[in-house]
Write a protein that holds these residues in place. Structure first.
Motif, PDB file in Angstrom:
ATOM      1  N   ILE A  52       0.841  -1.201   0.000  1.00 32.92           N
ATOM      2  CA  ILE A  52       0.000   0.000   0.000  1.00 32.92           C
ATOM      3  C   ILE A  52       0.877   1.251   0.000  1.00 32.92           C
ATOM      4  O   ILE A  52       0.645   2.181  -0.791  1.00 32.92           O
ATOM      5  N   ALA A  53       1.881   1.272   0.858  1.00 31.49           N
ATOM      6  CA  ALA A  53       2.770   2.433   0.919  1.00 31.49           C
ATOM      7  C   ALA A  53       3.489   2.652  -0.416  1.00 31.49           C
ATOM      8  O   ALA A  53       3.596   3.779  -0.897  1.00 31.49           O
ATOM      9  N   GLY A  54       3.949   1.564  -1.018  1.00 40.47           N
ATOM     10  CA  GLY A  54       4.616   1.678  -2.312  1.00 40.47           C
ATOM     11  C   GLY A  54       3.676   2.146  -3.399  1.00 40.47           C
ATOM     12  O   GLY A  54       4.041   2.979  -4.232  1.00 40.47           O
ATOM     13  N   GLY A  55       2.465   1.615  -3.410  1.00 38.50           N
ATOM     14  CA  GLY A  55       1.480   2.022  -4.406  1.00 38.50           C
ATOM     15  C   GLY A  55       1.133   3.497  -4.302  1.00 38.50           C
ATOM     16  O   GLY A  55       1.033   4.198  -5.316  1.00 38.50           O
ATOM     17  N   VAL A  56       0.980   3.989  -3.088  1.00 37.49           N
ATOM     18  CA  VAL A  56       0.699   5.407  -2.879  1.00 37.49           C
ATOM     19  C   VAL A  56       1.932   6.234  -3.243  1.00 37.49           C
ATOM     20  O   VAL A  56       1.842   7.257  -3.926  1.00 37.49           O
ATOM     21  N   LEU A  71       9.464  -1.013  -3.324  1.00 36.31           N
ATOM     22  CA  LEU A  71       8.732  -2.062  -4.044  1.00 36.31           C
ATOM     23  C   LEU A  71       9.687  -3.086  -4.660  1.00 36.31           C
ATOM     24  O   LEU A  71       9.399  -4.285  -4.651  1.00 36.31           O
ATOM     25  N   LEU A  72      10.823  -2.619  -5.160  1.00 37.60           N
ATOM     26  CA  LEU A  72      11.805  -3.563  -5.710  1.00 37.60           C
ATOM     27  C   LEU A  72      12.344  -4.480  -4.616  1.00 37.60           C
ATOM     28  O   LEU A  72      12.470  -5.691  -4.812  1.00 37.60           O
ATOM     29  N   LEU A  73      12.621  -3.913  -3.444  1.00 34.58           N
ATOM     30  CA  LEU A  73      13.092  -4.735  -2.315  1.00 34.58           C
ATOM     31  C   LEU A  73      11.995  -5.697  -1.857  1.00 34.58           C
ATOM     32  O   LEU A  73      12.275  -6.856  -1.532  1.00 34.58           O
ATOM     33  N   LEU A  74      10.759  -5.226  -1.844  1.00 32.93           N
ATOM     34  CA  LEU A  74       9.638  -6.089  -1.453  1.00 32.93           C
ATOM     35  C   LEU A  74       9.509  -7.266  -2.418  1.00 32.93           C
ATOM     36  O   LEU A  74       9.338  -8.411  -1.981  1.00 32.93           O
ATOM     37  N   LEU A  75       9.599  -7.001  -3.705  1.00 31.93           N
ATOM     38  CA  LEU A  75       9.484  -8.087  -4.680  1.00 31.93           C
ATOM     39  C   LEU A  75      10.626  -9.090  -4.528  1.00 31.93           C
ATOM     40  O   LEU A  75      10.424 -10.287  -4.704  1.00 31.93           O
ATOM     41  N   MET A  76      11.808  -8.599  -4.185  1.00 28.85           N
ATOM     42  CA  MET A  76      12.920  -9.532  -3.922  1.00 28.85           C
ATOM     43  C   MET A  76      12.637 -10.347  -2.657  1.00 28.85           C
ATOM     44  O   MET A  76      12.928 -11.544  -2.609  1.00 28.85           O
ATOM     45  N   ALA A  77      12.047  -9.706  -1.658  1.00 31.78           N
ATOM     46  CA  ALA A  77      11.777 -10.387  -0.390  1.00 31.78           C
ATOM     47  C   ALA A  77      10.699 -11.458  -0.530  1.00 31.78           C
ATOM     48  O   ALA A  77      10.756 -12.478   0.166  1.00 31.78           O
ATOM     49  N   VAL A  78       9.719 -11.237  -1.407  1.00 31.67           N
ATOM     50  CA  VAL A  78       8.641 -12.221  -1.536  1.00 31.67           C
ATOM     51  C   VAL A  78       8.951 -13.289  -2.588  1.00 31.67           C
ATOM     52  O   VAL A  78       8.172 -14.235  -2.739  1.00 31.67           O
ATOM     53  N   LEU A  79      10.061 -13.164  -3.267  1.00 31.14           N
ATOM     54  CA  LEU A  79      10.426 -14.173  -4.262  1.00 31.14           C
ATOM     55  C   LEU A  79      10.478 -15.578  -3.653  1.00 31.14           C
ATOM     56  O   LEU A  79       9.977 -16.522  -4.273  1.00 31.14           O
ATOM     57  N   PRO A  80      11.030 -15.756  -2.435  1.00 34.25           N
ATOM     58  CA  PRO A  80      10.996 -17.104  -1.861  1.00 34.25           C
ATOM     59  C   PRO A  80       9.582 -17.668  -1.708  1.00 34.25           C
ATOM     60  O   PRO A  80       9.370 -18.869  -1.901  1.00 34.25           O
ATOM     61  N   ALA A  81       8.611 -16.824  -1.390  1.00 30.68           N
ATOM     62  CA  ALA A  81       7.226 -17.303  -1.282  1.00 30.68           C
ATOM     63  C   ALA A  81       6.714 -17.753  -2.647  1.00 30.68           C
ATOM     64  O   ALA A  81       6.021 -18.769  -2.748  1.00 30.68           O
ATOM     65  N   ASN A  82       7.079 -17.027  -3.686  1.00 29.78           N
ATOM     66  CA  ASN A  82       6.642 -17.412  -5.028  1.00 29.78           C
ATOM     67  C   ASN A  82       7.314 -18.706  -5.486  1.00 29.78           C
ATOM     68  O   ASN A  82       6.680 -19.551  -6.120  1.00 29.78           O
ATOM     69  N   ILE A  83       8.581 -18.871  -5.141  1.00 34.94           N
ATOM     70  CA  ILE A  83       9.287 -20.114  -5.470  1.00 34.94           C
ATOM     71  C   ILE A  83       8.690 -21.265  -4.665  1.00 34.94           C
ATOM     72  O   ILE A  83       8.440 -22.347  -5.197  1.00 34.94           O
ATOM     73  N   TYR A  84       8.452 -21.019  -3.385  1.00 29.92           N
ATOM     74  CA  TYR A  84       7.830 -22.039  -2.524  1.00 29.92           C
ATOM     75  C   TYR A  84       6.477 -22.458  -3.089  1.00 29.92           C
ATOM     76  O   TYR A  84       6.155 -23.648  -3.159  1.00 29.92           O
ATOM     77  N   MET A  85       5.704 -21.480  -3.513  1.00 30.63           N
ATOM     78  CA  MET A  85       4.383 -21.782  -4.058  1.00 30.63           C
ATOM     79  C   MET A  85       4.517 -22.627  -5.325  1.00 30.63           C
ATOM     80  O   MET A  85       3.756 -23.589  -5.513  1.00 30.63           O
ATOM     81  N   ALA A  86       5.481 -22.294  -6.172  1.00 33.08           N
ATOM     82  CA  ALA A  86       5.666 -23.035  -7.425  1.00 33.08           C
ATOM     83  C   ALA A  86       6.179 -24.452  -7.186  1.00 33.08           C
ATOM     84  O   ALA A  86       5.821 -25.377  -7.903  1.00 33.08           O
ATOM     85  N   THR A  87       7.006 -24.632  -6.168  1.00 27.21           N
ATOM     86  CA  THR A  87       7.636 -25.935  -5.961  1.00 27.21           C
ATOM     87  C   THR A  87       6.843 -26.872  -5.067  1.00 27.21           C
ATOM     88  O   THR A  87       6.991 -28.084  -5.175  1.00 27.21           O
TER      89      THR A  87
END
Length: 129
Positions: A52-56, A71-87
């Protein structure tokens, strides 16, 4: 309105919507937090607030640069969740998600990062020396 402004607005809406969903409906997001991380609900709420803060921030010129970096740091931080979800997690909110869709989603993350960077930056003025 130029193409960068339109992209920035679309990205802002995307992050605002996702951030609000994190706060209003945290369970589906909690399900994709890797099991090795503590306090999934707190992590989901923190990531929602950051979205929300990044979007605003993208919409306010004086906050655009820190919002972009955040937002770039956030996307890097959530990458493990996306990999976990895929695997290992083909279900979200009780619905089966096609593994191919989860894998195809992974390359979209760096593309989104590039789009955020591009839409938020302004070209340097040309030096006329």
């Amino acid at each position: 309105m130029n193409l960068k402004s339109i992209a920035r607005l679309a990205i802002s809406v995307l992050f605002l919507t996702t951030g609000i969903l994190h706060l209003l409906h945290p369970l589906p997001f909690m399900e994709i937090v890797p099991r090795c991380l503590p306090a999934p609900k707190i992590l989901v709420i923190i990531s929602g607030i950051c979205e929300i803060a990044g979007g605003v921030g993208l919409l306010i010129p004086q906050f655009r640069k820190p919002a972009t970096i955040g937002l770039l740091l956030l996307l890097m931080a959530v990458l493990p969740a996306n990999i976990y979800m895929a695997t290992s997690h083909p279900y979200m909110n009780g619905h089966r998600i096609l593994p191919l869709a989860l894998w195809l989603r992974l390359p979209l993350q760096p593309l989104l990062m590039a789009l955020i960077w591009w839409s938020a930056t302004t070209p340097r003025p040309k030096y006329e020396g």
